[in-house]
Write a protein that holds these residues in place. Sequence first.
Motif, PDB file in Angstrom:
ATOM      1  N   GLU A 100     -10.519   2.978  -3.562  1.00  0.00           N
ATOM      2  CA  GLU A 100      -9.873   2.974  -2.252  1.00  0.00           C
ATOM      3  C   GLU A 100     -10.906   2.780  -1.143  1.00  0.00           C
ATOM      4  OE1 GLU A 100      -6.734   5.769   0.288  1.00  0.00           O
ATOM      5  OE2 GLU A 100      -7.347   6.366  -1.730  1.00  0.00           O
TER       6      GLU A 100
ATOM      7  N   ARG B  28      -5.840  -2.706   2.567  1.00  0.00           N
ATOM      8  CA  ARG B  28      -4.936  -3.790   2.141  1.00  0.00           C
ATOM      9  C   ARG B  28      -5.669  -5.127   2.148  1.00  0.00           C
ATOM     10  NH1 ARG B  28      -1.576  -0.517   5.139  1.00  0.00           N
ATOM     11  NH2 ARG B  28      -2.101  -1.622   7.050  1.00  0.00           N
TER      12      ARG B  28
ATOM     13  N   THR C 297      -2.239   5.392  -3.743  1.00  0.00           N
ATOM     14  CA  THR C 297      -3.464   6.133  -3.452  1.00  0.00           C
ATOM     15  C   THR C 297      -3.352   7.636  -3.767  1.00  0.00           C
ATOM     16  OG1 THR C 297      -2.798   6.319  -1.113  1.00  0.00           O
ATOM     17  CG2 THR C 297      -4.146   4.419  -1.740  1.00  0.00           C
TER      18      THR C 297
ATOM     19  N   ASP D  46       0.856  -1.185   0.000  1.00  0.00           N
ATOM     20  CA  ASP D  46       0.000   0.000   0.000  1.00  0.00           C
ATOM     21  C   ASP D  46       0.894   1.236   0.000  1.00  0.00           C
ATOM     22  OD1 ASP D  46      -1.661   2.128   0.700  1.00  0.00           O
ATOM     23  OD2 ASP D  46      -2.008   1.401   2.746  1.00  0.00           O
TER      24      ASP D  46
END
Length: 417
Positions: free
Chosen positions: A112, A280, A80, A7
């Motif tokens: 997300e 995750r 992200t 991540d």
Amino acid sequence: MISAVIDCGYNSFRMVVYQVFRNGTFRALGSSKSFVRIGEGLKEGDTIPEEKVEKAERTFTIFKRILNGINVDEVKIVATSAFRYASNGNEVRLRLSKIIENEVRVISGEEEGSYAALGMLNTLPIPDGIFFELGGGSLEIAEVTSGNIIRVHQLPIGALKLVSLPEREIRKKVSDELSTINIKKANIMVGSGGNVRALAKLDLKLSSFPTKSVHGYLLSSKQISKYASLLPSLDDESRKSLPGISKERALTIHSASVIVDELIKYLNGSDMIVSLFGMREGVLTEGKKLDKMNWLEEISYSNAIDPPFGIFKEVMSEVDSKYSFYVASSALLSLIFKMVGYFNPFRACYRFIKESVLPGFTLDEVLLIGLICEAASGKVKKKHVKLLKDDITKKELLSFGNIVKNSIDKYVVGVRV
């Protein structure tokens, strides 16, 4: 199989390696984390500075070295908000993909939020409410009904992004952003993210709750408001000295507490259930729906034995109570530890509850299961019974413990015969 999820967040980069079992459940084998802070000071359209990119590359070199040392079946990498905001986000993505020799995928705010909600839904028994994950650069909010993600909102407010603002300005910024979306009020909220978990760790340690995990922990809106008033008034050194707050979290915990407090007030003051899992694990479990029975199976798989569900069914049929599922769960866990070789499986069950994570359950449910295991050893602490958010008595726990003990004794005799 062995899977790794990386991540690449606004505040930190983290890689977690999981063992994934045949029913879709998992356990974390290890992790590596670096506070790259790639999005620090970044405005939409800005360029990620070269020194930040180089720090990200060094972190990915470490991740690659770890992956080269273990036999991983799959690697999933998501990036992200910082990568979405930056003008050179795709260029940085490609540089990191080359180092890791796997594609780094930049996901949208909606993706997300969906992944975060899925990670929470698969590890907590809460089918309805507002599920959110607070990151360094953004806040993702998902509306969930009957276990289905109905709508996802992504707002450009995060703990690191707002860290330099005074409390009043943070509240105004959050309130202004929330006013731009149409979101239903909720009786319960489920929250995830490093700062959210840090708040829960602080509260858990101050309350002397007899577990180490914060997964499924209920943090009241009243307590969150207290922290949102206190933490901004402290400097970094003072925040670092608080129980459960790491050096790195001390930098952002105060802004995070204000964001969460403002969100809760906007949604009518709901209490919050804290999740140890989020985006995750949503990436890891995409396409699967996991429940409590799956996670009880996982304890068996983790100990390399087939789930002995016969005893679960027997105890369920024997106990005529609203607590029958938890008594049967205590019996199942105790039997697993008996099969593994523990001399006192009931104490082993209680220690497991205290020290480990049992996904699929709230922390109140986990504590109840643990206290029934402890009662099977013939004793249970009254102060722990008082922590249960229910009307169960010490006498009832001891009677349930006796049922668990007798069921295990009966099983052992049956095996010997």
